[in-house]
Design a protein around this motif. Structure first.
Motif, PDB file in Angstrom:
ATOM      1  N   LEU A 188      -5.906   2.352  -9.498  1.00 22.41           N
ATOM      2  CA  LEU A 188      -5.288   3.183 -10.531  1.00 22.41           C
ATOM      3  C   LEU A 188      -4.530   4.356  -9.916  1.00 22.41           C
ATOM      4  N   ARG A 189      -4.890   4.710  -8.685  1.00 24.63           N
ATOM      5  CA  ARG A 189      -4.175   5.796  -8.022  1.00 24.63           C
ATOM      6  C   ARG A 189      -2.908   5.288  -7.350  1.00 24.63           C
ATOM      7  N   ARG A 190      -2.896   3.989  -7.042  1.00 17.76           N
ATOM      8  CA  ARG A 190      -1.768   3.446  -6.279  1.00 17.76           C
ATOM      9  C   ARG A 190      -0.591   3.025  -7.132  1.00 17.76           C
ATOM     10  N   PHE A 191      -0.843   2.798  -8.417  1.00 15.63           N
ATOM     11  CA  PHE A 191       0.271   2.424  -9.280  1.00 15.63           C
ATOM     12  C   PHE A 191       0.097   3.042 -10.660  1.00 15.63           C
ATOM     13  N   PRO A 192       1.183   3.588 -11.224  1.00 16.51           N
ATOM     14  CA  PRO A 192       1.078   4.227 -12.540  1.00 16.51           C
ATOM     15  C   PRO A 192       1.064   3.202 -13.682  1.00 16.51           C
ATOM     16  N   PHE A 193      -0.087   2.637 -13.950  1.00 19.89           N
ATOM     17  CA  PHE A 193      -0.200   1.681 -15.048  1.00 19.89           C
ATOM     18  C   PHE A 193      -0.024   2.384 -16.387  1.00 19.89           C
ATOM     19  N   ASP A 194       0.483   1.640 -17.358  1.00 25.92           N
ATOM     20  CA  ASP A 194       0.622   2.182 -18.703  1.00 25.92           C
ATOM     21  C   ASP A 194      -0.619   1.890 -19.533  1.00 25.92           C
ATOM     22  N   LYS A 195      -1.318   0.802 -19.176  1.00 23.26           N
ATOM     23  CA  LYS A 195      -2.461   0.381 -19.981  1.00 23.26           C
ATOM     24  C   LYS A 195      -3.514  -0.295 -19.105  1.00 23.26           C
ATOM     25  N   ILE A 196      -4.764  -0.039 -19.436  1.00 28.94           N
ATOM     26  CA  ILE A 196      -5.873  -0.746 -18.794  1.00 28.94           C
ATOM     27  C   ILE A 196      -6.495  -1.644 -19.851  1.00 28.94           C
ATOM     28  N   LYS A 197      -6.632  -2.930 -19.531  1.00 22.61           N
ATOM     29  CA  LYS A 197      -7.326  -3.837 -20.443  1.00 22.61           C
ATOM     30  C   LYS A 197      -8.714  -4.095 -19.869  1.00 22.61           C
ATOM     31  N   ILE A 198      -9.714  -3.543 -20.540  1.00 15.37           N
ATOM     32  CA  ILE A 198     -11.092  -3.664 -20.065  1.00 15.37           C
ATOM     33  C   ILE A 198     -11.595  -5.076 -20.374  1.00 15.37           C
ATOM     34  N   ASP A 199     -12.090  -5.740 -19.351  1.00 15.64           N
ATOM     35  CA  ASP A 199     -12.477  -7.138 -19.478  1.00 15.64           C
ATOM     36  C   ASP A 199     -13.527  -7.353 -20.572  1.00 15.64           C
ATOM     37  N   ARG A 200     -13.452  -8.514 -21.200  1.00 15.99           N
ATOM     38  CA  ARG A 200     -14.340  -8.760 -22.335  1.00 15.99           C
ATOM     39  C   ARG A 200     -15.815  -8.888 -21.951  1.00 15.99           C
ATOM     40  N   SER A 201     -16.118  -9.032 -20.673  1.00 15.57           N
ATOM     41  CA  SER A 201     -17.528  -9.092 -20.277  1.00 15.57           C
ATOM     42  C   SER A 201     -18.243  -7.781 -20.643  1.00 15.57           C
ATOM     43  N   PHE A 202     -17.503  -6.675 -20.708  1.00 16.72           N
ATOM     44  CA  PHE A 202     -18.143  -5.394 -21.047  1.00 16.72           C
ATOM     45  C   PHE A 202     -18.481  -5.306 -22.524  1.00 16.72           C
ATOM     46  N   VAL A 203     -17.576  -5.827 -23.370  1.00 15.45           N
ATOM     47  CA  VAL A 203     -17.848  -5.752 -24.805  1.00 15.45           C
ATOM     48  C   VAL A 203     -18.915  -6.775 -25.202  1.00 15.45           C
ATOM     49  N   ARG A 204     -18.966  -7.862 -24.471  1.00 14.62           N
ATOM     50  CA  ARG A 204     -19.953  -8.906 -24.741  1.00 14.62           C
ATOM     51  C   ARG A 204     -21.353  -8.337 -24.596  1.00 14.62           C
ATOM     52  N   GLY A 223      -9.060   6.762 -17.988  1.00 18.00           N
ATOM     53  CA  GLY A 223      -7.714   6.435 -18.464  1.00 18.00           C
ATOM     54  C   GLY A 223      -7.062   7.641 -19.128  1.00 18.00           C
ATOM     55  N   ALA A 224      -7.842   8.304 -19.975  1.00 18.14           N
ATOM     56  CA  ALA A 224      -7.309   9.463 -20.694  1.00 18.14           C
ATOM     57  C   ALA A 224      -6.842  10.543 -19.719  1.00 18.14           C
ATOM     58  N   SER A 225      -7.628  10.772 -18.665  1.00 18.25           N
ATOM     59  CA  SER A 225      -7.257  11.838 -17.713  1.00 18.25           C
ATOM     60  C   SER A 225      -6.038  11.444 -16.893  1.00 18.25           C
ATOM     61  N   LEU A 226      -5.758  10.151 -16.802  1.00 15.95           N
ATOM     62  CA  LEU A 226      -4.580   9.690 -16.061  1.00 15.95           C
ATOM     63  C   LEU A 226      -3.406   9.374 -16.990  1.00 15.95           C
ATOM     64  N   GLY A 227      -3.604   9.573 -18.291  1.00 14.49           N
ATOM     65  CA  GLY A 227      -2.548   9.290 -19.257  1.00 14.49           C
ATOM     66  C   GLY A 227      -2.331   7.804 -19.484  1.00 14.49           C
ATOM     67  N   ILE A 228      -3.386   7.006 -19.308  1.00 17.47           N
ATOM     68  CA  ILE A 228      -3.281   5.559 -19.460  1.00 17.47           C
ATOM     69  C   ILE A 228      -4.007   5.118 -20.735  1.00 17.47           C
ATOM     70  N   THR A 229      -3.346   4.265 -21.523  1.00 13.41           N
ATOM     71  CA  THR A 229      -3.959   3.707 -22.729  1.00 13.41           C
ATOM     72  C   THR A 229      -5.058   2.730 -22.323  1.00 13.41           C
ATOM     73  N   THR A 230      -6.183   2.733 -23.060  1.00  8.49           N
ATOM     74  CA  THR A 230      -7.220   1.740 -22.770  1.00  8.49           C
ATOM     75  C   THR A 230      -7.401   0.794 -23.949  1.00  8.49           C
ATOM     76  N   LEU A 231      -7.467  -0.480 -23.633  1.00 12.08           N
ATOM     77  CA  LEU A 231      -7.668  -1.532 -24.612  1.00 12.08           C
ATOM     78  C   LEU A 231      -8.921  -2.302 -24.211  1.00 12.08           C
ATOM     79  N   VAL A 232      -9.736  -2.677 -25.190  1.00  8.40           N
ATOM     80  CA  VAL A 232     -10.912  -3.493 -24.895  1.00  8.40           C
ATOM     81  C   VAL A 232     -10.662  -4.916 -25.388  1.00  8.40           C
ATOM     82  N   GLU A 233     -10.834  -5.883 -24.489  1.00 10.09           N
ATOM     83  CA  GLU A 233     -10.604  -7.298 -24.778  1.00 10.09           C
ATOM     84  C   GLU A 233     -11.851  -7.958 -25.359  1.00 10.09           C
TER      85      GLU A 233
END
Ligand code: C2E
Ligand code: MG
Ligand code: MG
Ligand code: MG
Length: 286
Positions: A188-204, A223-233
């Motif tokens: 996350l430090r090496r590239f300015p991603f716009d969004k992180i999609k959290i893998d569905r294994s976490f929501v499971r 994500g919030a501190s880096l200005g990145i949107t977070t989505l949960v799959e």
């Protein structure tokens, strides 16, 4: 021994050749034919903004319309397409088709396309993205490319340069399946991603184990501190949705809202302005 069979005998395969090898070769030939015959299709799954339950975009998920096997899952052919290099023409087809479909949707709806590491590494990838946008007339800001962290493992400089080039043009970049690889956070430090999609294994696991919920919360705050949107799959149930909401994620995707659907159904759904699922209709942004 081939020699024992005499001069001129050349055996390509042992008779007892592993059935899985045979099957693989067969599948590879079929995959080539399918590309020629245009037997792939895209299904789309809505991405939903939790603040207003609106659809923000659709993820394009490729399927193979096989004459005998029916609709074949990408899990069964993407790995082989990657090993054989067929992912490059297949990926280009996906990009073009996804941009073409999205150009017919309302302005507020973007399209997310999965990009294989092999495809990204291929010279001319950025050019093929630009061509897909130009041909379809889709504005670059409505295209999201989903990459996995494995993309950043090797060929790092070239890959990063390609991603930076596309991002400067307005294309958004999402990190897919976050949390399944290792040392994810350093990427996350090496590239300015716009969004992180959290893998569905976490929501499971998050309804049963509070650790998974805590991990979602930690990623969301990172994500919030880096200005990145977070989505949960992979949100499938109301309790899971409630947990994900409580942990602060901005977007969700999952069967609770909609499974991936054929392009024609998605167009109708967007026209109707609602996304069935959960405890009521989710209205869309447009
Ligand atoms: P992905 O990019 O992580 O896509 C999400 C997968 O999770 C999809 O599987 C989707 O149908 C499934 N999914 C969505 N919501 C739920 C849910 O609530 N519960 C469960 N159990 N599953 C859910 P699908 O369509 O089988 O695709 C599998 C993978 O194949 C994708 O994972 C992606 O890595 C790859 N893939 C699909 N299309 C493409 C493509 O066009 N290009 C490339 N390179 N890879 C693709
Ligand atoms: Mg994806
Ligand atoms: Mg994913
Ligand atoms: Mg996934």
């Amino acid at each position: 021994e081939a020699k024992a069979e005499g001069r001129g005998t050349f055996r390509l395969f042992e008779p007892q050749m592993d059935e899985t090898v045979r099957e693989r070769l067969h599948l590879e030939r079929e995959l080539r034919e399918a590309l020629q015959a245009d037997r792939f299709e895209l299904h789309y799954q809505p991405l939903v903004d939790l603040s207003d339950n609106r659809i923000t975009g659709m993820e394009a998920l490729v399927r193979w319309r096989h004459p005998e096997r029916g609709l074949v899952s990408p899990a069964l052919f993407i790995p082989l397409a990657e090993e054989t290099g067929l992912i490059v023409p297949l990926g280009e087809w996906v990009l073009r088709q996804a941009c073409r479909d999205a150009a017919g949707w309302p302005d507020g709806i973007s399209v997310a396309v999965n990009v294989s590491p092999i495809q990204l590494r291929h010279r001319g990838f950025a050019q093929s993205v630009l061509a897909a946008l130009a041909t379809s007339g889709l504005v670059a800001t409505r295209l999201e490319l989903e990459i996995t962290e494995s993309v950043l493992l090797d060929d790092t400089e070239a890959n990063l340069e390609t991603l930076h080039t596309l991002r400067k043009l307005g294309v958004r970049i999402s990190m897919d399946d976050f949390g399944t690889g290792y040392s994810s956070i350093s990427y996350l430090r090496r590239f300015p991603f716009d969004k992180i999609k959290i893998d569905r294994s976490f929501v499971r696991d998050c309804a049963a184990q509070s650790e998974a919920g805590a991990i979602i919360r930690a990623i969301v705050s990172l994500g919030a501190s880096l200005g990145i949107t977070t989505l949960v799959e992979g949100v499938e149930t109301e309790p899971q949705l409630a947990t994900v909401r409580a942990e602060g994620a901005q977007e969700v995707q999952g069967y609770l809202f909609s499974p991936p659907r054929p392009a024609a159904e998605i167009a109708a759904l967007l026209e109707a302005g609602t996304c069935p699922g959960g405890d009521g209709d989710r209205t869309m942004a447009a």
